[in-house]
Each structure stands twice: as C-alpha cells, then as structure tokens.
Design an enzyme around this catalytic site. Sequence first.
Site, PDB file in Angstrom:
ATOM      1  N   SER A  46       0.861  -1.180   0.000  1.00  0.00           N
ATOM      2  CA  SER A  46       0.000   0.000   0.000  1.00  0.00           C
ATOM      3  C   SER A  46       0.905   1.241   0.000  1.00  0.00           C
ATOM      4  CB  SER A  46      -0.866  -0.020   1.274  1.00  0.00           C
ATOM      5  OG  SER A  46      -1.626   1.150   1.352  1.00  0.00           O
ATOM      6  N   SER A  51      -1.623   2.453  -7.990  1.00  0.00           N
ATOM      7  CA  SER A  51      -2.737   3.138  -8.665  1.00  0.00           C
ATOM      8  C   SER A  51      -2.212   4.281  -9.542  1.00  0.00           C
ATOM      9  CB  SER A  51      -3.719   3.710  -7.635  1.00  0.00           C
ATOM     10  OG  SER A  51      -4.148   2.708  -6.773  1.00  0.00           O
ATOM     11  N   ILE A 117      -2.700  -5.056  -4.096  1.00  0.00           N
ATOM     12  CA  ILE A 117      -1.522  -5.472  -3.315  1.00  0.00           C
ATOM     13  C   ILE A 117      -1.139  -6.902  -3.676  1.00  0.00           C
ATOM     14  CG2 ILE A 117      -0.585  -5.848  -1.008  1.00  0.00           C
ATOM     15  CD1 ILE A 117      -2.426  -3.699   0.070  1.00  0.00           C
ATOM     16  N   SER A 118      -2.129  -7.796  -3.751  1.00  0.00           N
ATOM     17  CA  SER A 118      -1.885  -9.226  -4.040  1.00  0.00           C
ATOM     18  C   SER A 118      -0.589  -9.695  -3.375  1.00  0.00           C
ATOM     19  CB  SER A 118      -1.877  -9.489  -5.555  1.00  0.00           C
ATOM     20  OG  SER A 118      -1.226  -8.500  -6.293  1.00  0.00           O
ATOM     21  N   GLY A 167      -3.828  -6.799  10.826  1.00  0.00           N
ATOM     22  CA  GLY A 167      -3.495  -7.537   9.601  1.00  0.00           C
ATOM     23  C   GLY A 167      -3.237  -6.611   8.427  1.00  0.00           C
TER      24      GLY A 167
HETATM   25  N1  LIG Z   1      -5.445  -4.805   6.292  1.00  0.00           N
HETATM   26  C1  LIG Z   1      -5.168  -4.187   5.145  1.00  0.00           C
HETATM   27  N2  LIG Z   1      -4.054  -4.520   4.457  1.00  0.00           N
HETATM   28  C2  LIG Z   1      -3.788  -3.894   3.291  1.00  0.00           C
HETATM   29  N3  LIG Z   1      -4.550  -2.907   2.743  1.00  0.00           N
HETATM   30  C3  LIG Z   1      -5.658  -2.540   3.421  1.00  0.00           C
HETATM   31  C4  LIG Z   1      -6.016  -3.155   4.638  1.00  0.00           C
HETATM   32  N4  LIG Z   1      -7.163  -2.569   5.081  1.00  0.00           N
HETATM   33  C5  LIG Z   1      -7.516  -1.654   4.178  1.00  0.00           C
HETATM   34  N5  LIG Z   1      -6.611  -1.619   3.163  1.00  0.00           N
HETATM   35  C6  LIG Z   1      -6.781  -0.765   1.979  1.00  0.00           C
HETATM   36  O1  LIG Z   1      -7.208  -1.647   0.944  1.00  0.00           O
HETATM   37  C7  LIG Z   1      -6.388  -1.519  -0.215  1.00  0.00           C
HETATM   38  C8  LIG Z   1      -5.850  -2.875  -0.658  1.00  0.00           C
HETATM   39  O2  LIG Z   1      -6.835  -3.613  -1.316  1.00  0.00           O
HETATM   40  P1  LIG Z   1      -6.388  -4.774  -2.282  1.00  0.00           P
HETATM   41  O3  LIG Z   1      -7.631  -5.340  -2.842  1.00  0.00           O
HETATM   42  O4  LIG Z   1      -5.371  -4.242  -3.241  1.00  0.00           O
HETATM   43  O5  LIG Z   1      -5.672  -5.820  -1.297  1.00  0.00           O
HETATM   44  S1  LIG Z   1      -5.349  -7.353  -1.505  1.00  0.00           S
HETATM   45  O6  LIG Z   1      -4.783  -7.512  -2.872  1.00  0.00           O
HETATM   46  O7  LIG Z   1      -6.581  -8.131  -1.374  1.00  0.00           O
HETATM   47  O8  LIG Z   1      -4.363  -7.717  -0.460  1.00  0.00           O
HETATM   48  C9  LIG Z   1      -5.203  -0.672   0.175  1.00  0.00           C
HETATM   49  O9  LIG Z   1      -5.114   0.244  -0.890  1.00  0.00           O
HETATM   50  P2  LIG Z   1      -3.730   0.666  -1.594  1.00  0.00           P
HETATM   51  O10 LIG Z   1      -3.152   1.654  -0.660  1.00  0.00           O
HETATM   52  O11 LIG Z   1      -4.183   1.269  -2.875  1.00  0.00           O
HETATM   53  O12 LIG Z   1      -2.866  -0.541  -1.805  1.00  0.00           O
HETATM   54  C10 LIG Z   1      -5.568  -0.037   1.503  1.00  0.00           C
HETATM   55  O13 LIG Z   1      -5.972   1.279   1.274  1.00  0.00           O
HETATM   56  N1  LIG Z   2       6.810   7.547  -8.632  1.00  0.00           N
HETATM   57  C1  LIG Z   2       6.399   8.199  -7.538  1.00  0.00           C
HETATM   58  N2  LIG Z   2       7.243   9.038  -6.894  1.00  0.00           N
HETATM   59  C2  LIG Z   2       6.837   9.683  -5.784  1.00  0.00           C
HETATM   60  N3  LIG Z   2       5.617   9.564  -5.213  1.00  0.00           N
HETATM   61  C3  LIG Z   2       4.735   8.740  -5.813  1.00  0.00           C
HETATM   62  C4  LIG Z   2       5.082   8.007  -7.000  1.00  0.00           C
HETATM   63  N4  LIG Z   2       4.025   7.275  -7.355  1.00  0.00           N
HETATM   64  C5  LIG Z   2       3.049   7.523  -6.446  1.00  0.00           C
HETATM   65  N5  LIG Z   2       3.478   8.413  -5.525  1.00  0.00           N
HETATM   66  C6  LIG Z   2       2.695   8.910  -4.380  1.00  0.00           C
HETATM   67  O1  LIG Z   2       2.645   7.855  -3.432  1.00  0.00           O
HETATM   68  C7  LIG Z   2       1.371   7.817  -2.820  1.00  0.00           C
HETATM   69  C8  LIG Z   2       0.745   6.449  -2.995  1.00  0.00           C
HETATM   70  O2  LIG Z   2       0.465   6.235  -4.360  1.00  0.00           O
HETATM   71  P1  LIG Z   2      -0.695   5.253  -4.810  1.00  0.00           P
HETATM   72  O3  LIG Z   2      -0.652   5.209  -6.301  1.00  0.00           O
HETATM   73  O4  LIG Z   2      -1.982   5.622  -4.174  1.00  0.00           O
HETATM   74  O5  LIG Z   2      -0.173   3.865  -4.196  1.00  0.00           O
HETATM   75  P2  LIG Z   2      -0.906   2.478  -4.020  1.00  0.00           P
HETATM   76  O6  LIG Z   2      -1.974   2.398  -5.067  1.00  0.00           O
HETATM   77  O7  LIG Z   2       0.174   1.472  -4.201  1.00  0.00           O
HETATM   78  O8  LIG Z   2      -1.454   2.498  -2.623  1.00  0.00           O
HETATM   79  C9  LIG Z   2       0.526   8.939  -3.457  1.00  0.00           C
HETATM   80  O9  LIG Z   2       0.560  10.052  -2.582  1.00  0.00           O
HETATM   81  C10 LIG Z   2       1.252   9.226  -4.747  1.00  0.00           C
HETATM   82  O10 LIG Z   2       1.117  10.572  -5.146  1.00  0.00           O
END
Ligand SMILES: Nc1ncnc2c1ncn2[C@@H]1O[C@H](COP(=O)(O)OS(=O)(=O)O)[C@@H](OP(=O)(O)O)[C@H]1O
Ligand SMILES: Nc1ncnc2c1ncn2[C@@H]1O[C@H](COP(=O)(O)OP(=O)(O)O)[C@@H](O)[C@H]1O
Length: 214
Positions: A46, A51, A117-118, A167
């Site tokens: 995360s 994204s 995340i997978s 978690g």
């Molecule tokens: N426990 C926990 N662990 C990880 N992430 C969490 C959790 N709870 C909520 N979130 C939020 O949910 C987003 C991840 O969802 P995903 O569907 O990508 O996760 S997974 O592939 O099923 O592991 C993830 O979004 P990203 O930040 O875009 O990765 C988080 O915002």
């Molecule tokens: N290449 C990069 N360099 C610096 N910051 C980044 C870069 N890519 C994304 N960010 C910043 O990192 C944060 C998380 O990005 P996001 O795309 O939401 O991550 P994820 O989907 O893996 O949770 C956001 O604030 C985004 O603007």
Amino acid sequence: MIAPPFLMSTMENPTNIVWHKSSVEKLDRQRLLQQKGCVIWITGLSGSGKSTVACALSQGLHMRGKLTYILDGDNVRHGLNRDLSFKAEDRAENIRRIAEVAKLFADAGIICIASLISPYRKDRDVCRALFPEGDFIEVFMDVPLHVCENRDPKGLYKLARAGKIKGFTGVDDPYEPPLNCEIVLQQKGRDCVLPCEMAETVISYLEEKGYLQA
Ligand SMILES: Nc1ncnc2c1ncn2[C@@H]1O[C@H](COP(=O)(O)OS(=O)(=O)O)[C@@H](OP(=O)(O)O)[C@H]1O
Ligand SMILES: Nc1ncnc2c1ncn2[C@@H]1O[C@H](COP(=O)(O)OP(=O)(O)O)[C@@H](O)[C@H]1O
C-alpha cells in the site's frame, strides 16, 4: 420434492457445462483494436504507487490509441468484492475474482491493468496460470516499506501501527515480493522516477513483445 431431471443432472455433475463458441473471436476483436489483449498485474505494498502507475499507463496507452481498463483493488472492493475482508482467504478470493475479470477483458482484446496489493506469491501464481504464456505481465512496485509508510496518503499505516487496523500488509501481515516477474519498477538511488517514466518502461515492454499491434 424431486427436482426435474435437467436440474438433477446439473446438481449431480457440476462440470456438466459445455463451452459455447462465438463466431466473433479474440483474434477478430484484436484485429479491430489493433492490439493484443493481456493483463498488466501491478503488485506492491500500500502506498508503493500502484494506482498512480496504473493511471499513468492507461493514459499513455490511451494517447497511443490503445484501449485499456483499470481494475484497482480499492475500487473493485467497493462493488464486486465488497463482501471480502483482508484475511488471507478473502485476499485470495479478491485476487481470484479480479484475475477472472481481467481474463474476460483480455479476451475482449483489451489491455487490462490490475493494480492490487496481491501480497501472496501463491495467489499471484494461480492468476498467472489462468493466462496463455506471456499474457500475464507481472509488475512489481519495488518500494521499501519505510518509503510507503512515510507517504501514507490515507493514514492507514499510522492506524495499523497504533493497532487500530489489524493484519495490515507490511505491518502485521506479510508481503511476498515476486521472485521472477516481468518488470520491476523502483526509484533510482536518490533520484525520483516519475510515474509517467515508470509507465513508459511498461509501454516499451508491451511494444517489444508485440502487444501494441494485432
Ligand atoms: N489490512 C489491510 N491490508 C492492506 N490494505 C488494506 C487493509 N485494510 C484496508 N486496506 C486498503 O485496501 C487496499 C488494498 O486492497 P487490495 O484489494 O489491493 O488488497 S489485496 O490484494 O486483497 O491484499 C489498500 O489500498 P492501496 O493503498 O491502494 O494498496 C488499503 O488502502
Ligand atoms: N513515482 C512516484 N514518486 C513519488 N511519489 C509517488 C510516485 N508514485 C506515487 N506516488 C505517491 O505515493 C502515494 C501512494 O500512491 P498510490 O498510487 O496511491 O499507491 P498504491 O496504489 O500502491 O497504494 C501517493 O501520494 C502518490 O502521489
């Protein structure tokens, strides 16, 4: 009550289903779109930028006249996967469903970008096995935990460290990096690599492998 015979046979043999072929096939759709259907599977912690890169990639390909669709974990969890939690078996189901949807998009001739995340290698390998050789392109956002945690755009790491989310990947749930993926995206030393530059790396790969033509 006794079920009618047609219901009985389906219940007794759930594999009693026959594939219905369409006269318009994947190759026809690909010719129409002048591209090859595939999935770009973006995995990482995360906050690693999944994204952001997914959007930059979609934008870059769109500008080249290529049809894409993003399946983002966060977004799909608002609808199709709204019944799933973050325990291991629900993450596996989340990933399985997204892979099946991605497979339909790829069959439609679309370049599907799945960003989630997978975290578990086994689940990602199950997805890979659903696709023809080459059509599952795994992209690893190789960003250290401390960088993701410093970014923390949604404040979730803070909540996880405070024990308010249990978690959470990278904090008290594992992330298993790919051992043999197609593309690794990372920052170069202290230099910031822009999301559009990362997207270009993926586009070059697609070009080289012939996915941007029918
Ligand atoms: N426990 C926990 N662990 C990880 N992430 C969490 C959790 N709870 C909520 N979130 C939020 O949910 C987003 C991840 O969802 P995903 O569907 O990508 O996760 S997974 O592939 O099923 O592991 C993830 O979004 P990203 O930040 O875009 O990765 C988080 O915002
Ligand atoms: N290449 C990069 N360099 C610096 N910051 C980044 C870069 N890519 C994304 N960010 C910043 O990192 C944060 C998380 O990005 P996001 O795309 O939401 O991550 P994820 O989907 O893996 O949770 C956001 O604030 C985004 O603007």
